[in-house]
Design a protein around this motif. Sequence first.
Motif, PDB file in Angstrom:
ATOM      1  N   ASP A  13       0.944  -1.272  -0.025  1.00 47.70           N
ATOM      2  CA  ASP A  13       0.162  -0.044   0.034  1.00 47.70           C
ATOM      3  C   ASP A  13       0.842   1.295  -0.099  1.00 47.70           C
ATOM      4  N   ILE A  14       0.816   2.022  -0.971  1.00 50.00           N
ATOM      5  CA  ILE A  14       1.999   3.161  -1.111  1.00 50.00           C
ATOM      6  C   ILE A  14       0.940   4.578  -0.895  1.00 50.00           C
TER       7      ILE A  14
ATOM      8  N   SER B 279      20.720 -16.067  -6.807  1.00 49.41           N
ATOM      9  CA  SER B 279      19.711 -16.859  -7.331  1.00 49.41           C
ATOM     10  C   SER B 279      19.976 -17.403  -8.879  1.00 49.41           C
ATOM     11  N   TYR B 280      19.495 -18.643  -9.190  1.00 48.64           N
ATOM     12  CA  TYR B 280      19.988 -18.820 -10.541  1.00 48.64           C
ATOM     13  C   TYR B 280      19.213 -18.097 -11.506  1.00 48.64           C
ATOM     14  N   TYR B 281      18.100 -17.467 -11.212  1.00 49.73           N
ATOM     15  CA  TYR B 281      17.269 -16.672 -12.116  1.00 49.73           C
ATOM     16  C   TYR B 281      16.100 -16.408 -11.212  1.00 49.73           C
ATOM     17  N   TRP B 282      15.886 -14.839 -11.144  1.00 44.81           N
ATOM     18  CA  TRP B 282      14.831 -14.308 -10.664  1.00 44.81           C
ATOM     19  C   TRP B 282      13.755 -13.488 -11.417  1.00 44.81           C
ATOM     20  N   SER B 283      12.640 -13.330 -11.528  1.00 44.38           N
ATOM     21  CA  SER B 283      11.937 -12.373 -12.040  1.00 44.38           C
ATOM     22  C   SER B 283      10.774 -11.896 -10.946  1.00 44.38           C
ATOM     23  N   LEU B 284      10.350 -10.612 -11.590  1.00 42.22           N
ATOM     24  CA  LEU B 284       9.487  -9.812 -10.571  1.00 42.22           C
ATOM     25  C   LEU B 284       8.376  -9.240 -11.385  1.00 42.22           C
ATOM     26  N   ALA B 285       7.242  -9.506 -10.966  1.00 40.80           N
ATOM     27  CA  ALA B 285       5.880  -8.598 -11.773  1.00 40.80           C
ATOM     28  C   ALA B 285       5.170  -8.090 -10.753  1.00 40.80           C
ATOM     29  N   ILE B 286       4.804  -6.793 -11.091  1.00 40.03           N
ATOM     30  CA  ILE B 286       3.697  -6.030 -10.045  1.00 40.03           C
ATOM     31  C   ILE B 286       2.402  -6.034 -10.953  1.00 40.03           C
ATOM     32  N   PHE B 287       1.505  -6.345  -9.729  1.00 41.59           N
ATOM     33  CA  PHE B 287       0.075  -6.048 -10.211  1.00 41.59           C
ATOM     34  C   PHE B 287      -0.572  -5.291  -9.441  1.00 41.59           C
ATOM     35  N   ASP B 288      -1.961  -4.865 -10.237  1.00 40.39           N
ATOM     36  CA  ASP B 288      -2.999  -3.946  -9.466  1.00 40.39           C
ATOM     37  C   ASP B 288      -3.880  -4.975  -8.939  1.00 40.39           C
ATOM     38  N   PRO B 289      -4.788  -4.677  -8.089  1.00 38.98           N
ATOM     39  CA  PRO B 289      -5.833  -5.461  -7.511  1.00 38.98           C
ATOM     40  C   PRO B 289      -6.474  -6.495  -8.507  1.00 38.98           C
TER      41      PRO B 289
ATOM     42  N   ILE C 253       8.448   1.503  -5.679  1.00 37.16           N
ATOM     43  CA  ILE C 253       7.071   1.445  -6.313  1.00 37.16           C
ATOM     44  C   ILE C 253       6.449   2.979  -5.539  1.00 37.16           C
ATOM     45  N   VAL C 254       6.238   4.051  -6.579  1.00 30.25           N
ATOM     46  CA  VAL C 254       5.657   4.949  -6.057  1.00 30.25           C
ATOM     47  C   VAL C 254       4.363   5.511  -7.091  1.00 30.25           C
ATOM     48  N   THR C 255       3.752   6.572  -6.110  1.00 34.54           N
ATOM     49  CA  THR C 255       2.546   6.976  -7.017  1.00 34.54           C
ATOM     50  C   THR C 255       2.948   8.096  -7.923  1.00 34.54           C
ATOM     51  N   PRO C 256       2.387   8.525  -8.894  1.00 35.71           N
ATOM     52  CA  PRO C 256       2.439   9.370  -9.795  1.00 35.71           C
ATOM     53  C   PRO C 256       2.813  11.083  -9.033  1.00 35.71           C
ATOM     54  N   LEU C 257       2.308  11.335  -7.875  1.00 33.52           N
ATOM     55  CA  LEU C 257       2.671  12.385  -7.248  1.00 33.52           C
ATOM     56  C   LEU C 257       3.994  12.169  -6.412  1.00 33.52           C
TER      57      LEU C 257
ATOM     58  N   THR D 127      -2.973   2.848  -5.704  1.00 31.59           N
ATOM     59  CA  THR D 127      -2.118   3.059  -4.360  1.00 31.59           C
ATOM     60  C   THR D 127      -1.960   1.610  -3.629  1.00 31.59           C
ATOM     61  N   THR D 128      -2.790   0.505  -4.175  1.00 31.64           N
ATOM     62  CA  THR D 128      -2.511  -0.725  -3.646  1.00 31.64           C
ATOM     63  C   THR D 128      -2.315  -1.687  -4.857  1.00 31.64           C
ATOM     64  N   GLY D 129      -1.379  -2.878  -4.432  1.00 29.13           N
ATOM     65  CA  GLY D 129      -1.274  -3.766  -5.285  1.00 29.13           C
ATOM     66  C   GLY D 129      -0.344  -4.949  -4.670  1.00 29.13           C
ATOM     67  N   TYR D 130       0.007  -5.780  -5.532  1.00 29.27           N
ATOM     68  CA  TYR D 130       0.818  -6.882  -5.075  1.00 29.27           C
ATOM     69  C   TYR D 130       1.976  -7.252  -6.048  1.00 29.27           C
TER      70      TYR D 130
END
Length: 181
Positions: A73-74, A87-97, A119-123, A147-150
């Motif tokens: 929650d930002i 880590s042999y390999y890592w990946s990261l994905a950001i999602f909205d609710p 992870i920041v808001t536009p403001l 403002t929220t996600g995972y």
Amino acid sequence: MGRLAYILLSGIAGAALLHIVIILAIPAYAERDAWTKINALGPTEFFHILPIDKPGGLTSANPFVRTAVCRFDITEKPARITASGFSYYWSLAIFDPGANEIYSMNDRTAMDKKLDIAIVTPLQMIGYRKSLPETLAESVLIEFPGTTGYLVLRTVTPDSSWELIIREFLSSAVCQSADAA
């Protein structure tokens, strides 16, 4: 003419019945989305390592992939995500609710294969463009529309000898407010 009226009335009755069944089934399916399952895992700003093949919940279905999930929650402060170790390999994905992917990256696209993002808001991004804190100088800034996600952090375990190394990498992953970092 009577046969045509019978076909039309049968179609209308069938469509009405189908719509009633769908409306009655919505509550059962509404609680099966990813956001609801991630909320049930536990607190915000904490990586939850998903089990492999646990029926009825979020799982890491691929036996060679280990997965950790963090809800953020930002609204007040940006979220900072870091991980240390190898880590042999890592990946990261950001999602909205709504499970829409907003951003993704992996160790091949990260500088020095290092996971360090904010992870920041536009403001908040406008403020950081004017004056970036020293603690975020090395971080990749990601502008998030809400403002929220995972986020989902995945690693690959090529064989069983990597299991401990991968577990240590996932355990080192931190998802917290940027000011706490």
